[in-house]
Design a protein around this motif. Structure first.
Motif, mmCIF file in Angstrom:
data_model
loop_
_atom_site.group_PDB
_atom_site.id
_atom_site.type_symbol
_atom_site.label_atom_id
_atom_site.label_comp_id
_atom_site.label_asym_id
_atom_site.label_seq_id
_atom_site.Cartn_x
_atom_site.Cartn_y
_atom_site.Cartn_z
ATOM 1 N N SER A 1 0.810 -1.228 0.000
ATOM 2 C CA SER A 1 0.000 0.000 0.000
ATOM 3 C C SER A 1 0.841 1.275 0.000
ATOM 4 N N PHE B 1 -3.899 4.900 -4.617
ATOM 5 C CA PHE B 1 -5.040 4.477 -3.794
ATOM 6 C C PHE B 1 -6.028 3.658 -4.628
ATOM 7 N N PRO C 1 -9.666 1.832 -4.061
ATOM 8 C CA PRO C 1 -10.780 1.656 -3.115
ATOM 9 C C PRO C 1 -11.257 0.221 -2.982
ATOM 10 N N MET D 1 -8.400 -0.811 -0.292
ATOM 11 C CA MET D 1 -7.932 0.154 0.707
ATOM 12 C C MET D 1 -9.088 0.996 1.232
ATOM 13 N N LYS D 2 -8.867 1.510 2.417
ATOM 14 C CA LYS D 2 -9.784 2.465 3.029
ATOM 15 C C LYS D 2 -8.976 3.699 3.452
ATOM 16 N N ALA D 3 -9.392 4.847 2.975
ATOM 17 C CA ALA D 3 -8.671 6.098 3.290
ATOM 18 C C ALA D 3 -9.187 6.667 4.610
ATOM 19 N N LEU D 4 -8.256 6.789 5.589
ATOM 20 C CA LEU D 4 -8.640 7.357 6.873
ATOM 21 C C LEU D 4 -8.633 8.898 6.826
ATOM 22 N N THR E 1 0.730 3.920 5.731
ATOM 23 C CA THR E 1 -0.179 2.797 6.004
ATOM 24 C C THR E 1 -0.359 2.688 7.510
ATOM 25 N N GLY F 1 -3.175 -4.289 4.846
ATOM 26 C CA GLY F 1 -4.264 -5.097 4.303
ATOM 27 C C GLY F 1 -3.775 -6.478 3.883
ATOM 28 N N ARG G 1 -8.713 -8.293 5.083
ATOM 29 C CA ARG G 1 -8.743 -7.009 5.798
ATOM 30 C C ARG G 1 -8.281 -5.918 4.847
ATOM 31 N N TYR G 2 -9.031 -4.829 4.804
ATOM 32 C CA TYR G 2 -8.676 -3.712 3.953
ATOM 33 C C TYR G 2 -7.528 -2.926 4.587
ATOM 34 N N GLN H 1 -5.776 0.250 5.788
ATOM 35 C CA GLN H 1 -6.169 1.588 6.225
ATOM 36 C C GLN H 1 -4.993 2.524 6.026
#
Length: 284
Positions: free
Chosen positions: A234, A239, A241, A244-247, A263, A267, A276-277, A279
């Motif tokens: 990552s 990015f 989606p 991944m999940k953008a915090l 990161t 993930g 698991r994605y 973050q």
């Protein structure tokens, strides 16, 4: 007068004798012919000699022909002679019943025994067909049971696989945070080295600590690979989606917009499934 009466009675007597000769004589000859014919047949059957029979038949035939036989009688004799010439001199060895012993009672007994045997064979055939029907029904039932058993076995195997995969997934999720801690620890190792001051000394064996983190991370990834689990790259990637999940997003020098700056938690994927994605923090 008396002479004329005697002459008349004499004529009547002669006429009566003449009439008797005409009527009785043919009957006597017919009787003799029938007796000779029966004797010839009986002699031929009892002796069994074809030559003697032919000779006797020819003699009797000559006698009968001499007595002015009718043409149909001659034809009967010729047919009988032809039939008799085709009969063998000796009886076949397989012939167990002779004409003398084959009476009506024996024939009826044989037919009765044959009828009973046919009934028994039909009964056995019916039992055999019934048994075959039962075996066919049992075979069909066994096939249905085996098909049901195979289907249940397949369902149990699929259930076992799903349970094993779900159990491994839940168990692994608790250890993924440990890998994140190892990654953060390795990333923090160069920080003390870069900080130098008059009252601050560089920690000893820092390179060895960083190598220890790298070794621990490699072993952890190898253990995950045994379960077909791979980490998702990552940091520094664009990015995505889907994985991944953008915090949050923040400005980052030297990085294009949409690039992962940091990161927070890694993930992981297992085949096509995302366990698991990742973050991440994205460059703004």
């Amino acid at each position: 007068m008396e002479k004329s009466v005697d002459a008349t009675s004499s004529d009547r007597k002669k006429r009566l004798e003449s009439w008797l000769k005409k009527v009785v004589h043919p009957l006597i000859k017919m009787k003799e012919n029938i007796i000779l014919f029966c004797k010839t047949v009986l002699k031929g059957v009892s002796k069994g000699s074809l030559d003697d029979e032919n000779d006797e038949i020819s003699v009797d035939r000559a006698v009968l022909e001499s007595n002015e036989m009718h043409p149909w009688k001659t034809k009967v004799l010729d047919d009988f002679k032809a039939w008799l010439s085709d009969v063998p001199d000796q009886a076949p060895p397989a012939l167990s019943v002779t004409p003398d012993t084959c009476d009506l009672y024996t024939l009826l007994s044989e037919f009765t025994a044959l009828k009973q045997e046919i009934k028994m064979q039909n009964r056995e055939q019916h039992r055999t067909l019934k048994a075959l029907d039962q075996i066919t029904a049992m075979t069909d039932a066994y096939g249905e049971i085996m098909a049901h058993f195979n289907e249940k076995t397949r369902q149990i195997a699929a259930l076992e696989h799903n349970i094993r995969v779900e159990t491994e997934k839940r168990t692994v999720l608790y250890f993924l945070d440990i890998r994140d801690s190892l990654v953060r620890g390795r990333a923090a190792c160069p920080a003390p080295v870069s900080k130098k001051g008059f009252f601050q000394r560089t920690p000893k064996n820092m390179d060895n600590i960083r190598d220890g983190y790298d070794m621990a991370i490699r072993k952890f990834d190898a253990s995950l690979a045994l379960l077909d689990i791979q980490p998702i790259a990552s940091t520094g990637a664009v990015f995505d989606p889907m994985i991944m999940k953008a915090l949050e997003s923040k400005a980052a020098e030297g990085m294009e917009k949409g690039t992962v700056v940091e990161t927070v938690s890694g993930g992981f994927r297992r085949g096509d499934e995302i366990l698991r994605y990742a973050q991440v923090i994205v460059a703004d």
